[in-house]
Design an enzyme around this catalytic site. Structure first.
Site, PDB file in Angstrom:
ATOM      1  N   PRO A 214     -12.132  -1.968  -6.103  1.00 31.23           N
ATOM      2  CA  PRO A 214     -12.655  -1.748  -4.746  1.00 31.23           C
ATOM      3  C   PRO A 214     -13.890  -2.571  -4.382  1.00 31.23           C
ATOM      4  O   PRO A 214     -14.340  -2.505  -3.237  1.00 31.23           O
ATOM      5  CB  PRO A 214     -12.971  -0.249  -4.734  1.00 31.23           C
ATOM      6  CG  PRO A 214     -13.108   0.140  -6.159  1.00 31.23           C
ATOM      7  CD  PRO A 214     -12.253  -0.773  -6.953  1.00 31.23           C
TER       8      PRO A 214
ATOM      9  N   TYR B 153     -14.961 -11.953   2.404  1.00 29.51           N
ATOM     10  CA  TYR B 153     -15.334 -10.572   2.697  1.00 29.51           C
ATOM     11  C   TYR B 153     -14.907 -10.171   4.109  1.00 29.51           C
ATOM     12  O   TYR B 153     -14.480  -9.042   4.353  1.00 29.51           O
ATOM     13  CB  TYR B 153     -16.848 -10.408   2.521  1.00 29.51           C
ATOM     14  CG  TYR B 153     -17.308  -8.976   2.439  1.00 29.51           C
ATOM     15  CD1 TYR B 153     -17.270  -8.281   1.238  1.00 29.51           C
ATOM     16  CD2 TYR B 153     -17.766  -8.306   3.563  1.00 29.51           C
ATOM     17  CE1 TYR B 153     -17.685  -6.964   1.162  1.00 29.51           C
ATOM     18  CE2 TYR B 153     -18.178  -6.985   3.503  1.00 29.51           C
ATOM     19  CZ  TYR B 153     -18.132  -6.323   2.293  1.00 29.51           C
ATOM     20  OH  TYR B 153     -18.529  -5.005   2.218  1.00 29.51           O
TER      21      TYR B 153
ATOM     22  N   HIS C 239     -20.577  -4.332  11.313  1.00 32.10           N
ATOM     23  CA  HIS C 239     -21.626  -4.889  10.441  1.00 32.10           C
ATOM     24  C   HIS C 239     -21.567  -6.410  10.437  1.00 32.10           C
ATOM     25  O   HIS C 239     -20.497  -6.995  10.288  1.00 32.10           O
ATOM     26  CB  HIS C 239     -21.441  -4.376   9.011  1.00 32.10           C
ATOM     27  CG  HIS C 239     -21.891  -2.953   8.840  1.00 32.10           C
ATOM     28  ND1 HIS C 239     -22.088  -2.369   7.616  1.00 32.10           N
ATOM     29  CD2 HIS C 239     -22.207  -2.002   9.758  1.00 32.10           C
ATOM     30  CE1 HIS C 239     -22.487  -1.114   7.778  1.00 32.10           C
ATOM     31  NE2 HIS C 239     -22.555  -0.872   9.068  1.00 32.10           N
TER      32      HIS C 239
ATOM     33  N   LYS D 162     -11.140  -4.553  -0.187  1.00 32.62           N
ATOM     34  CA  LYS D 162     -10.007  -5.309   0.313  1.00 32.62           C
ATOM     35  C   LYS D 162      -8.658  -4.583   0.272  1.00 32.62           C
ATOM     36  O   LYS D 162      -7.676  -5.077   0.814  1.00 32.62           O
ATOM     37  CB  LYS D 162      -9.863  -6.608  -0.513  1.00 32.62           C
ATOM     38  CG  LYS D 162     -10.886  -7.652  -0.196  1.00 32.62           C
ATOM     39  CD  LYS D 162     -10.569  -8.357   1.103  1.00 32.62           C
ATOM     40  CE  LYS D 162     -11.806  -8.644   1.882  1.00 32.62           C
ATOM     41  NZ  LYS D 162     -11.671  -8.443   3.292  1.00 32.62           N
TER      42      LYS D 162
ATOM     43  N   TYR E 288     -24.982  -3.912  -2.120  1.00 33.34           N
ATOM     44  CA  TYR E 288     -24.304  -4.077  -3.407  1.00 33.34           C
ATOM     45  C   TYR E 288     -25.389  -4.360  -4.440  1.00 33.34           C
ATOM     46  O   TYR E 288     -26.051  -5.406  -4.367  1.00 33.34           O
ATOM     47  CB  TYR E 288     -23.336  -5.262  -3.352  1.00 33.34           C
ATOM     48  CG  TYR E 288     -22.077  -4.994  -2.560  1.00 33.34           C
ATOM     49  CD1 TYR E 288     -22.075  -5.037  -1.176  1.00 33.34           C
ATOM     50  CD2 TYR E 288     -20.881  -4.701  -3.213  1.00 33.34           C
ATOM     51  CE1 TYR E 288     -20.924  -4.785  -0.451  1.00 33.34           C
ATOM     52  CE2 TYR E 288     -19.715  -4.455  -2.494  1.00 33.34           C
ATOM     53  CZ  TYR E 288     -19.744  -4.496  -1.116  1.00 33.34           C
ATOM     54  OH  TYR E 288     -18.598  -4.253  -0.404  1.00 33.34           O
TER      55      TYR E 288
HETATM   56  C1  LIG Z   1     -13.096   4.235  -4.270  1.00 39.97           C
HETATM   57  C2  LIG Z   1     -12.252   3.381  -3.366  1.00 39.97           C
HETATM   58  C3  LIG Z   1     -12.847   2.678  -2.313  1.00 39.97           C
HETATM   59  C4  LIG Z   1     -12.060   1.864  -1.484  1.00 39.97           C
HETATM   60  N1  LIG Z   1     -12.669   1.186  -0.463  1.00 39.97           N
HETATM   61  C5  LIG Z   1     -11.927   0.374   0.329  1.00 39.97           C
HETATM   62  C6  LIG Z   1     -12.547  -0.370   1.381  1.00 39.97           C
HETATM   63  O1  LIG Z   1     -13.740  -0.267   1.610  1.00 39.97           O
HETATM   64  N2  LIG Z   1     -11.765  -1.205   2.114  1.00 39.97           N
HETATM   65  C7  LIG Z   1     -10.415  -1.338   1.885  1.00 39.97           C
HETATM   66  O2  LIG Z   1      -9.752  -2.146   2.569  1.00 39.97           O
HETATM   67  N3  LIG Z   1      -9.802  -0.633   0.902  1.00 39.97           N
HETATM   68  C8  LIG Z   1     -10.524   0.219   0.125  1.00 39.97           C
HETATM   69  N4  LIG Z   1      -9.909   0.938  -0.868  1.00 39.97           N
HETATM   70  C9  LIG Z   1      -8.462   0.740  -1.136  1.00 39.97           C
HETATM   71  C10 LIG Z   1      -7.548   1.510  -0.200  1.00 39.97           C
HETATM   72  O3  LIG Z   1      -7.869   2.898  -0.223  1.00 39.97           O
HETATM   73  C11 LIG Z   1      -6.078   1.312  -0.638  1.00 39.97           C
HETATM   74  O4  LIG Z   1      -5.833  -0.022  -0.983  1.00 39.97           O
HETATM   75  C12 LIG Z   1      -5.150   1.709   0.520  1.00 39.97           C
HETATM   76  O5  LIG Z   1      -5.211   3.110   0.710  1.00 39.97           O
HETATM   77  C13 LIG Z   1      -3.692   1.314   0.239  1.00 39.97           C
HETATM   78  O6  LIG Z   1      -2.900   1.770   1.297  1.00 39.97           O
HETATM   79  P1  LIG Z   1      -1.369   2.094   1.076  1.00 39.97           P
HETATM   80  O7  LIG Z   1      -0.875   2.567   2.420  1.00 39.97           O
HETATM   81  O8  LIG Z   1      -0.701   0.944   0.431  1.00 39.97           O
HETATM   82  O9  LIG Z   1      -1.320   3.278   0.019  1.00 39.97           O
HETATM   83  P2  LIG Z   1      -1.882   4.757   0.156  1.00 39.97           P
HETATM   84  O10 LIG Z   1      -3.124   4.810   0.979  1.00 39.97           O
HETATM   85  O11 LIG Z   1      -1.942   5.260  -1.263  1.00 39.97           O
HETATM   86  O12 LIG Z   1      -0.767   5.533   0.970  1.00 39.97           O
HETATM   87  C14 LIG Z   1       0.472   5.848   0.415  1.00 39.97           C
HETATM   88  C15 LIG Z   1       1.059   7.008   1.160  1.00 39.97           C
HETATM   89  O13 LIG Z   1       2.369   7.276   0.632  1.00 39.97           O
HETATM   90  C16 LIG Z   1       2.501   8.660   0.401  1.00 39.97           C
HETATM   91  N5  LIG Z   1       3.447   8.878  -0.697  1.00 39.97           N
HETATM   92  C17 LIG Z   1       3.302   8.514  -1.996  1.00 39.97           C
HETATM   93  N6  LIG Z   1       4.379   8.898  -2.704  1.00 39.97           N
HETATM   94  C18 LIG Z   1       5.220   9.506  -1.827  1.00 39.97           C
HETATM   95  C19 LIG Z   1       6.492  10.119  -1.966  1.00 39.97           C
HETATM   96  N7  LIG Z   1       7.116  10.197  -3.133  1.00 39.97           N
HETATM   97  N8  LIG Z   1       7.068  10.646  -0.866  1.00 39.97           N
HETATM   98  C20 LIG Z   1       6.460  10.587   0.343  1.00 39.97           C
HETATM   99  N9  LIG Z   1       5.228  10.016   0.525  1.00 39.97           N
HETATM  100  C21 LIG Z   1       4.625   9.488  -0.550  1.00 39.97           C
HETATM  101  C22 LIG Z   1       1.094   9.136   0.061  1.00 39.97           C
HETATM  102  O14 LIG Z   1       0.972  10.518   0.307  1.00 39.97           O
HETATM  103  C23 LIG Z   1       0.237   8.297   1.015  1.00 39.97           C
HETATM  104  O15 LIG Z   1       0.159   8.909   2.279  1.00 39.97           O
HETATM  105  C24 LIG Z   1     -10.659   1.758  -1.704  1.00 39.97           C
HETATM  106  C25 LIG Z   1     -10.055   2.497  -2.744  1.00 39.97           C
HETATM  107  C26 LIG Z   1     -10.846   3.295  -3.567  1.00 39.97           C
HETATM  108  C27 LIG Z   1     -10.169   4.059  -4.676  1.00 39.97           C
END
Ligand SMILES: Cc1cc2nc3c(=O)[nH]c(=O)nc-3n(C[C@H](O)[C@H](O)[C@H](O)COP(=O)(O)OP(=O)(O)OC[C@H]3O[C@@H](n4cnc5c(N)ncnc54)[C@H](O)[C@@H]3O)c2cc1C
Length: 342
Positions: free
Chosen positions: A243, A335, A22, A247, A151
């Site tokens: 969200p 962005y 995009h 980011k 948006y």
């Molecule tokens: C509605 C919504 C829209 C979003 N849109 C965007 C977007 O457009 N762009 C963007 O960049 N971000 C977006 N995000 C944010 C994004 O989803 C998160 O910031 C991102 O997933 C964070 O990644 P992470 O790997 O830190 O954590 P997570 O994705 O939460 O991954 C953590 C992992 O650890 C595992 N885990 C947790 N506890 C344990 C345990 N005790 N033992 C073993 N494994 C465990 C979980 O199962 C999971 O697989 C959005 C979030 C929401 C809610």
């Protein structure tokens, strides 16, 4: 997206083929559309729309393809001894308790994981803001109303029109944080989405089967520092952004990029300087992104306690962002992603 380089060790190949590139977004203010040309405002940058679970699939494939090992369905119960040079992760798999001995622990287990909980509260400073609204998100069998994200700011509240594919839309509506999904039958959702999109709403939106519905609270959250001994927090384990700026995953990737390079320096030359500055370097970006996400959120949502004065301020800010100038350029820069420090 840097079209010349694959920043993540070759894992972008499928994203480049199947993701949606995009070059702009639309800000729709009370039904009036304004395009923000991200590519023009940033000297050539753009954003990629590619579902997070596809990123996870690509990461798993790359790790296994490189001969690495991944333990699936292995629930960690605690991280311990991270103040020593032999930290350990306790986990259960197939009903069996096991301990993993580590050099370092990357705490990448999201907001509800065990990593952050392993740090004594007295050693962490927590910064938090909870917003007085939430997002109702749906996945719908419906072509997106536009090729680019919309948006929408509306007197009824915010809405976001995005897509998974040319036939599946990902749509969000601002709702009260204590609302239940049951309060949102499909007809109500579509009516609100049409209203918030403005007079053309009915024409642009195609009502279709709603496949998922979930309500997500909105919060900003940071813990400092992001290191405790040999435990390094990264991603949602260390910070949450609302969200609106899209980011969260980007910030998580920026953390692990920094951490991976720091660990590479330790293992290749014994140089721990990057590891020692991991937390302070990561936090500089975290707070930039926190600011952008808070700014986008408060500009585009209606809070229940907003006074007419607040609404006029919001309008003034939207007027600035929707005309060519430094405010639009700042939005586009943030962005599409701030430059990495290294
Ligand atoms: C509605 C919504 C829209 C979003 N849109 C965007 C977007 O457009 N762009 C963007 O960049 N971000 C977006 N995000 C944010 C994004 O989803 C998160 O910031 C991102 O997933 C964070 O990644 P992470 O790997 O830190 O954590 P997570 O994705 O939460 O991954 C953590 C992992 O650890 C595992 N885990 C947790 N506890 C344990 C345990 N005790 N033992 C073993 N494994 C465990 C979980 O199962 C999971 O697989 C959005 C979030 C929401 C809610």
């Amino acid at each position: 997206v840097d079209p010349e380089r694959d920043l993540l060790a070759g894992v972008g190949t499928r994203m480049r083929k199947e993701g949606l590139l995009h070059h702009g977004i639309e800000l729709r203010v009370r039904g009036q559309g304004h395009r923000i040309d991200l590519t023009e405002l940033t000297g050539g940058r753009s954003v990629m729309v590619y579902a997070q679970q596809e990123v996870v699939k690509d990461l798993i494939a790359a790790r296994l393809g490189a001969g690495g090992r991944i333990l699936f369905e292995a629930a960690a119960s605690r991280v311990e001894d991270h103040e020593t040079d032999r930290p350990r992760v306790r986990f259960a798999q197939d009903g069996r308790e096991t301990t993993l001995a580590c050099d370092f622990v990357a705490g990448c287990d999201g907001f509800h994981g065990v990593s952050r909980a392993a740090v004594p509260p007295s050693a962490l400073r927590v910064f938090e803001r909870v917003y007085p609204y939430a997002w109702l998100g749906i996945l719908a069998q419906s072509p997106p109303p536009s090729d680019e994200l919309i948006y929408a700011f509306h007197d009824d509240g915010f809405a976001l029109y995005s897509m998974r594919s040319p036939s599946v839309s990902r749509l969000y509506i601002q709702c009260p944080p204590d609302d239940a999904v049951a309060a949102w039958p499909d007809g109500r959702i579509w009516a609100e989405l049409e209203a918030r999109l403005g007079p053309e709403g009915g024409r642009l939106l195609r009502r279709g089967a709603v496949r998922q519905k979930a309500i997500t609270p909105m919060r900003s959250h940071v813990v400092e520092p992001m290191r405790h001994g040999r435990l390094f927090l990264a991603g949602d384990a260390a910070h949450i952004v609302p969200p609106t700026g899209a980011k969260g995953l980007n910030l998580a990737v920026a953390d692990v990029r920094l951490l991976a390079r720091a660990l590479e320096a330790v293992y290749s030359s014994g140089d721990s300087n990057r590891l020692d500055s991991y937390s302070s370097t990561a936090l500089r970006r975290v707070w930039q992104v926190q600011h952008f996400s808070w700014w986008m959120t408060t500009m585009l949502h209606r809070a229940p306690q907003d006074t007419p004065f607040d609404t006029r301020l919001q309008q003034a800010q939207l007027d600035q962002v929707t005309r060519p100038g430094p405010a639009a350029a700042a939005l586009a820069e943030n962005y599409t992603g701030l430059p990495f420090e290294d």
